[in-house]
Design a protein around this motif. Structure first.
Motif, PDB file in Angstrom:
ATOM      1  N   ILE A 185       7.518   1.744   0.143  1.00  0.00           N
ATOM      2  CA  ILE A 185       8.335   1.322  -1.002  1.00  0.00           C
ATOM      3  C   ILE A 185       9.790   1.133  -0.577  1.00  0.00           C
ATOM      4  CG2 ILE A 185       9.255   2.108  -3.228  1.00  0.00           C
ATOM      5  CD1 ILE A 185       6.509   3.373  -3.763  1.00  0.00           C
ATOM      6  N   LYS A 186      10.293   2.057   0.225  1.00  0.00           N
ATOM      7  CA  LYS A 186      11.668   1.942   0.730  1.00  0.00           C
ATOM      8  C   LYS A 186      11.836   0.676   1.560  1.00  0.00           C
ATOM      9  CE  LYS A 186      15.079   4.419   3.541  1.00  0.00           C
ATOM     10  NZ  LYS A 186      15.314   5.615   4.391  1.00  0.00           N
ATOM     11  N   SER A 187      10.851   0.381   2.397  1.00  0.00           N
ATOM     12  CA  SER A 187      10.891  -0.835   3.224  1.00  0.00           C
ATOM     13  C   SER A 187      10.872  -2.091   2.362  1.00  0.00           C
ATOM     14  CB  SER A 187       9.700  -0.822   4.192  1.00  0.00           C
ATOM     15  OG  SER A 187       9.615  -2.029   4.906  1.00  0.00           O
ATOM     16  N   TYR A 188      10.085  -2.069   1.295  1.00  0.00           N
ATOM     17  CA  TYR A 188      10.017  -3.231   0.393  1.00  0.00           C
ATOM     18  C   TYR A 188      11.379  -3.512  -0.229  1.00  0.00           C
ATOM     19  CZ  TYR A 188       9.204  -5.736  -3.973  1.00  0.00           C
ATOM     20  OH  TYR A 188       9.291  -6.629  -5.017  1.00  0.00           O
ATOM     21  N   PHE A 189      12.040  -2.465  -0.723  1.00  0.00           N
ATOM     22  CA  PHE A 189      13.337  -2.670  -1.366  1.00  0.00           C
ATOM     23  C   PHE A 189      14.416  -3.073  -0.366  1.00  0.00           C
ATOM     24  CE2 PHE A 189      11.696  -0.164  -5.057  1.00  0.00           C
ATOM     25  CZ  PHE A 189      11.917  -1.164  -6.001  1.00  0.00           C
ATOM     26  N   ALA A 190      14.253  -2.651   0.892  1.00  0.00           N
ATOM     27  CA  ALA A 190      15.222  -3.068   1.909  1.00  0.00           C
ATOM     28  C   ALA A 190      15.174  -4.582   2.117  1.00  0.00           C
ATOM     29  CB  ALA A 190      14.944  -2.341   3.217  1.00  0.00           C
ATOM     30  N   ARG A 191      14.000  -5.165   1.971  1.00  0.00           N
ATOM     31  CA  ARG A 191      13.835  -6.621   2.153  1.00  0.00           C
ATOM     32  C   ARG A 191      13.960  -7.376   0.836  1.00  0.00           C
ATOM     33  NH1 ARG A 191       9.764  -4.359   5.485  1.00  0.00           N
ATOM     34  NH2 ARG A 191      10.034  -4.858   7.696  1.00  0.00           N
ATOM     35  N   ASN A 192      13.738  -6.664  -0.280  1.00  0.00           N
ATOM     36  CA  ASN A 192      13.760  -7.317  -1.598  1.00  0.00           C
ATOM     37  C   ASN A 192      14.601  -6.488  -2.561  1.00  0.00           C
ATOM     38  OD1 ASN A 192      11.348  -9.409  -1.181  1.00  0.00           O
ATOM     39  ND2 ASN A 192      10.700  -7.439  -0.343  1.00  0.00           N
TER      40      ASN A 192
END
Length: 455
Positions: free
Chosen positions: A439-446
């Motif tokens: 989830i953290k990785s997703y928000f870093a890109r989006n």
């Protein structure tokens, strides 16, 4: 004519006459037997097989499981508040008497219950209430492992506000999404009247310097994530060979995940259920929409017909059919949760349910796929994957039109090896950490878009 002495003096009935009498006797006896069969027999009283109580902040559910369909009437008595239920065709038995002991002292809505034989074939239940409630009383036909069920759902007059509940259970002193005003205190001016006024000294004026614009203050928006532990209450979900229940395992994983996410800056988490009670599929989606969730993550640990099936999976919604036969099978099974858990169809807003369960957008699915890939990549680092890519199917719980939504099958509880892992605290923590990292990785890109209003 002379009658021989050895002949009887009584007239002898002919064979034809005797036959007629025999048939008449048989027909008469048969008619009597037929009438006795067709005559209504005294109705046997229904038998209560089990009683269950599911207290929750949202509502308290009381379930009576029985061997036949029951008819019940109910009414509210004020001052003090009581719910009175009369059940017809029922005699009091020890199982029903056991309902008294099942009411917990911390039940939000029920103080106690009294059970008695009100009149022949009618049992009366009297629920002493802690506050005014709005009851729903309905029956459910046999489904799955359940026989007939009579359900009492006790809802508060004012529904629980999911936003207020979420904030109350969190530790947020201030929502970073709230408008930021001037918080600087004005400079303090100290007047000292005892000192003489200063003598003016001529000073060469400084050349005027143009004022610099104030730096733009960047405010991080609070991200809201809805975690959805599958099943609950009347719906245990899948059950492993050793008896472990899906509803218990996924709730434990969801609570671990909530803790890890809330350690990250600007994140808060809402659980669609935080205890062992049933939440309908549409209500899960509705809860997420009410708190304007940025993500919806449903957590499961399902079973398959073959115990050899294994591996973790991530699913998103599909508008064009399932990506595999397994995905289709799992979606159909999960979509039966309302029937197993027990939804009062008469109490639903069918138009709203239709909007929630049928409306989806291409953008939502696209964002869901990005989220699913990020989470699946992290899970693949600690667990075996069922398939190496995100799958798609028509899961009803993923049909929020404006929220990226994924469903995670953490493992197959029907596989003995994976069931043992799912029961392990260490493995549950690993799965939760992997999902949080994804989830953290997703928000870093989006990065999340600005909201029209704060929550």
């Amino acid at each position: 004519m002379h009658r021989p002495p050895h002949l009887p003096t009584k007239p002898v009935t002919s064979a034809v006459t005797a036959g007629r009498l025999t048939r008449r006797t048989v027909l008469k006896a048969g008619g009597t037997l037929l009438l006795s069969v067709l005559s209504p027999l005294p109705a046997a009283a229904a038998q209560i097989l089990a009683v269950r109580v599911w207290p929750a902040a949202d509502y308290t559910r009381v379930t009576l499981e029985n061997d036949s369909d029951l008819k019940a009437t109910h009414f509210i008595v004020p001052d003090p508040q009581r719910l009175v239920v009369d059940i017809e065709g029922l005699d009091l038995n020890p199982t029903l008497k056991g309902l008294v002991a099942k009411i917990a002292s911390n039940d939000p809505y029920i103080k106690q219950v009294r059970v008695g034989q009100n009149r022949p074939n009618v049992v009366r239940l009297v629920f002493d209430l802690k506050e005014e409630i709005k009851p729903q009383v309905f029956t459910l036909a046999p489904v799955g492992a359940y026989k007939h069920r009579l359900i009492f759902d006790l809802y508060p007059i004012t529904p629980v506000d999911p936003i207020a509940e979420m904030i109350e259970k969190g530790d947020w002193l201030r929502d970073p999404a709230a408008p930021v005003g001037k918080t600087e205190l004005p400079a303090t001016v100290v007047v000292r009247p005892e000192l003489p006024a200063p003598v003016p000294v001529p000073v060469k004026p400084e050349p005027p310097v143009p004022a610099r614009p104030a730096p733009v203050q960047k405010v991080a928006r609070m991200i809201t994530i809805a975690l959805d532990p599958g099943h609950g209450g009347e719906d245990p979900g899948a059950i492993g060979a050793s008896g472990s229940r899906e509803k218990d395992i996924v709730l434990s994983i969801a609570k671990r995940l909530k803790f890890k996410l809330e350690e990250l800056p600007n994140m808060r988490v809402m659980l669609t259920r935080d205890g062992d009670y049933f939440v309908p599929l549409g209500t899960r989606v509705d809860k997420a929409r009410k708190v304007q969730a940025d993500l919806f993550v449903s957590i499961h640990a399902d079973a398959f017909v073959e115990p050899s099936a294994r591996g973790s999976s991530v699913f998103v919604l599909s508008e064009k059919g399932a990506s595999s036969s397994t995905a289709r099978w799992l979606a159909n099974k999960e979509n039966l949760a309302d029937a197993i858990g027990g939804v009062n169809l008469y109490g639903q807003d069918k138009q709203l349910a239709s909007v929630l369960l049928d409306l989806s957008t291409t953008a939502q699915i696209s964002d869901s796929l990005k989220l699913g890939k990020a989470v699946l990549s992290e899970i693949g680092g600690i667990a075996r994957l069922h398939r190496g890519s995100v799958e798609q199917a028509g899961f009803a719980v993923l049909k929020a039109p404006d929220t990226p939504s994924i469903l995670i099958e953490t493992a197959f509880i029907s596989n003995p090896e994976e069931e043992a892992k799912l029961k392990d605290n260490g493995y549950q923590d690993q799965i939760a950490a992997a999902i949080a990292k994804g989830i953290k990785s997703y928000f870093a890109r989006n990065p999340p878009m600005a909201k029209s209003r704060t929550t």
